[in-house]
Design an enzyme around this catalytic site. Structure first.
Site, short mmCIF file in Angstrom:
data_model
loop_
_atom_site.label_atom_id
_atom_site.label_comp_id
_atom_site.label_asym_id
_atom_site.label_seq_id
_atom_site.Cartn_x
_atom_site.Cartn_y
_atom_site.Cartn_z
N SER A 1 1.49 3.42 -2.54
CA SER A 1 1.26 4.34 -3.34
C SER A 1 0.93 5.60 -2.96
O SER A 1 1.04 6.73 -3.72
CB SER A 1 0.04 3.88 -4.53
N ARG A 2 0.28 5.84 -1.83
CA ARG A 2 -0.23 6.99 -1.16
C ARG A 2 -0.30 6.93 0.38
O ARG A 2 0.02 5.89 0.97
CB ARG A 2 -1.61 7.36 -1.77
N TYR B 1 -14.35 -3.64 9.53
CA TYR B 1 -13.04 -3.04 9.70
C TYR B 1 -12.30 -3.25 10.98
O TYR B 1 -11.19 -3.92 11.06
CB TYR B 1 -12.82 -1.67 8.96
N LYS C 1 -8.89 -5.50 11.90
CA LYS C 1 -7.87 -4.81 12.55
C LYS C 1 -7.62 -5.60 13.97
O LYS C 1 -6.37 -5.86 14.58
CB LYS C 1 -7.93 -3.46 12.78
N GLY D 1 0.73 -1.24 0.04
CA GLY D 1 0.04 0.07 -0.07
C GLY D 1 0.98 1.44 -0.07
O GLY D 1 0.49 2.32 0.67
N ALA E 1 -12.99 -5.29 13.22
CA ALA E 1 -13.06 -6.44 13.75
C ALA E 1 -11.61 -7.06 13.02
O ALA E 1 -10.95 -8.12 13.43
CB ALA E 1 -14.16 -7.22 13.20
N ASN F 1 0.90 -2.61 5.33
CA ASN F 1 0.20 -1.42 5.44
C ASN F 1 -1.12 -1.40 4.97
O ASN F 1 -1.85 -0.56 4.86
CB ASN F 1 1.08 -0.36 5.12
N1 LIG Z 1 -5.13 7.47 7.72
C1 LIG Z 1 -5.77 6.66 8.95
O1 LIG Z 1 -6.35 7.87 9.88
C2 LIG Z 1 -5.42 5.42 9.44
C3 LIG Z 1 -5.89 5.22 10.78
C4 LIG Z 1 -5.82 3.99 11.35
C5 LIG Z 1 -5.23 2.95 10.27
N2 LIG Z 1 -4.85 3.15 9.32
C6 LIG Z 1 -4.30 2.32 8.41
O2 LIG Z 1 -3.29 2.71 7.74
C7 LIG Z 1 -2.99 1.91 6.35
C8 LIG Z 1 -2.97 2.93 5.41
O3 LIG Z 1 -4.13 3.71 5.18
P1 LIG Z 1 -4.23 5.11 4.59
O4 LIG Z 1 -4.80 5.80 5.49
O5 LIG Z 1 -2.76 5.74 4.07
O6 LIG Z 1 -5.04 4.69 3.34
P2 LIG Z 1 -5.13 5.14 1.77
O7 LIG Z 1 -4.66 6.75 1.58
O8 LIG Z 1 -6.54 4.66 1.32
O9 LIG Z 1 -3.86 4.18 1.34
C9 LIG Z 1 -4.11 2.57 1.10
C10 LIG Z 1 -3.00 2.17 0.39
O10 LIG Z 1 -3.53 0.79 0.41
C11 LIG Z 1 -3.64 0.37 -1.19
N3 LIG Z 1 -4.51 -0.77 -1.10
C12 LIG Z 1 -5.89 -0.67 -1.03
N4 LIG Z 1 -6.52 -1.51 -1.29
C13 LIG Z 1 -5.64 -2.51 -1.96
C14 LIG Z 1 -5.54 -3.91 -2.57
N5 LIG Z 1 -6.77 -4.42 -2.51
N6 LIG Z 1 -4.53 -4.48 -2.94
C15 LIG Z 1 -3.44 -3.68 -2.87
N7 LIG Z 1 -3.38 -2.52 -2.20
C16 LIG Z 1 -4.31 -1.98 -1.77
C17 LIG Z 1 -3.77 1.40 -1.75
O11 LIG Z 1 -3.65 1.60 -2.91
P3 LIG Z 1 -4.95 0.95 -4.24
O12 LIG Z 1 -6.29 1.50 -3.76
O13 LIG Z 1 -4.45 1.62 -5.50
O14 LIG Z 1 -4.81 -0.39 -4.25
C18 LIG Z 1 -3.01 2.53 -1.14
O15 LIG Z 1 -1.73 2.41 -1.49
C19 LIG Z 1 -4.39 1.01 6.27
O16 LIG Z 1 -3.88 -0.11 6.61
C20 LIG Z 1 -5.55 1.73 7.24
O17 LIG Z 1 -5.98 0.85 7.76
C21 LIG Z 1 -5.13 4.46 8.60
#
Ligand SMILES: NC(=O)c1ccc[n+]([C@@H]2O[C@H](COP(=O)([O-])OP(=O)(O)OC[C@H]3O[C@@H](n4cnc5c(N)ncnc54)[C@H](OP(=O)(O)O)[C@@H]3O)[C@@H](O)[C@H]2O)c1
Length: 259
Positions: free
Chosen positions: A24-25, A158, A162, A22, A160, A90
């Protein structure tokens, strides 16, 4: 306001072969960049690269929501790196259901488990022989969520998934500790990323408030920056954390109550 972080030691991760999903962003991109800044060789994946995907990493497109997708990525990553010292699981996503937990469709429960939990289990299993070969000092880090311990109803599936990731990480840490391989879990709070902003917008719309109101209660006075999480991951991956395993590190500006 996010303050400038200390400049990373450019040799901190020299020679380390790192896999980040994950990337990419959002948080994943910041984690990839942090390892690159420390001198590591990094492979990352997502379904689609973006203009925020760090250019210094090898990007292997893939979908981690199925066993086949995970295995294809694991093979390609190993072929590229020739081994692996650090794995950061991630990739993750959540879809809000504001109509009550009973309205979350059955297939979304399994989708949530596939992506937010089983993708990590499957990738770790696929990479474990290489991680064992890398030996003592190698590291697995799973990115969980505060939702694992303080789940909101619209994201119950989600949360559950995690929570399962937290429990699995603890068990894996115990199993791998005799080999000197450390396994830790990071629980981010509200971090500004494209994925999380979209979720928070759903909550904001439902409450009739603006997006900023959803993070107004963070005790340290601001939502998280992806680099806040990347810095915690860098610490856990480094030898500075060589006596840390099985732990779950909350990085949330103080938002979660003690548990
Ligand atoms: N930001 C927060 O507030 C927060 C809080 C708690 C936990 N988290 C956790 O932190 C992690 C990163 O989240 P983020 O906030 O950075 O989210 P995000 O901006 O949506 O980034 C998610 C990343 O995962 C990739 N991804 C999603 N579905 C995928 C799939 N089926 N196969 C391969 N890659 C996939 C996305 O790329 P593609 O969509 O192009 O596949 C992207 O690179 C996640 O596990 C999230 O649950 C985030």
């Amino acid at each position: 306001m996010f303050r400038t972080l200390p400049t990373p030691d450019p040799s901190e991760f020299a020679g380390k072969r790192v896999v980040v999903t994950g990337g990419s962003r959002g948080i994943g991109a910041a984690v990839v960049q942090r390892f690159l800044d420390g001198g590591a060789t990094v492979v990352t994946t997502a379904r689609t690269a973006t203009d925020t995907t760090p250019a210094g990493a090898a990007f292997i497109p893939g979908d981690l929501s199925s066993a086949d997708g995970v295995h294809a990525f694991a093979s390609a990553a190993l072929q590229h790196l020739g081994g692996v010292d650090v794995v950061v699981n991630n990739a993750g996503a959540a879809r809000t259901h504001l109509g009550g937990i009973g309205t979350i469709p059955d297939d979304e429960w399994t989708d949530a488990l596939d992506l937010n939990y089983l993708s990590a289990v499957r990738l770790n299993n696929a990479l474990l022989p290489a991680v064992r070969e890398a030996g003592a000092g190698s590291v697995i880090i799973n990115i969980s969520s505060g939702s694992a311990v303080l789940p909101a109803g619209p994201l119950a599936h989600y949360g559950a998934a995690k929570a399962a990731l937290n429990a699995y990480g603890k068990a894996l840490a115990s199993e791998l500790a005799p080999a000197g391989i450390r396994v830790t879990t990071v629980m981010p709070g509200n971090v500004l990323t494209p994925g999380a902003d979209a979720i928070r917008q759903d909550f904001a719309d439902a409450m009739g408030v603006d997006l900023a109101a959803t993070t107004a209660a963070v005790p340290l006075g601001r939502p998280g920056d992806p680099r806040d999480i990347a810095e915690a991951v860098a610490y856990l991956a480094s030898d500075r954390a060589q006596w840390v395993t099985g732990t779950t590190l909350t990085v949330d500006g103080g938002e979660l109550p003690t548990f």
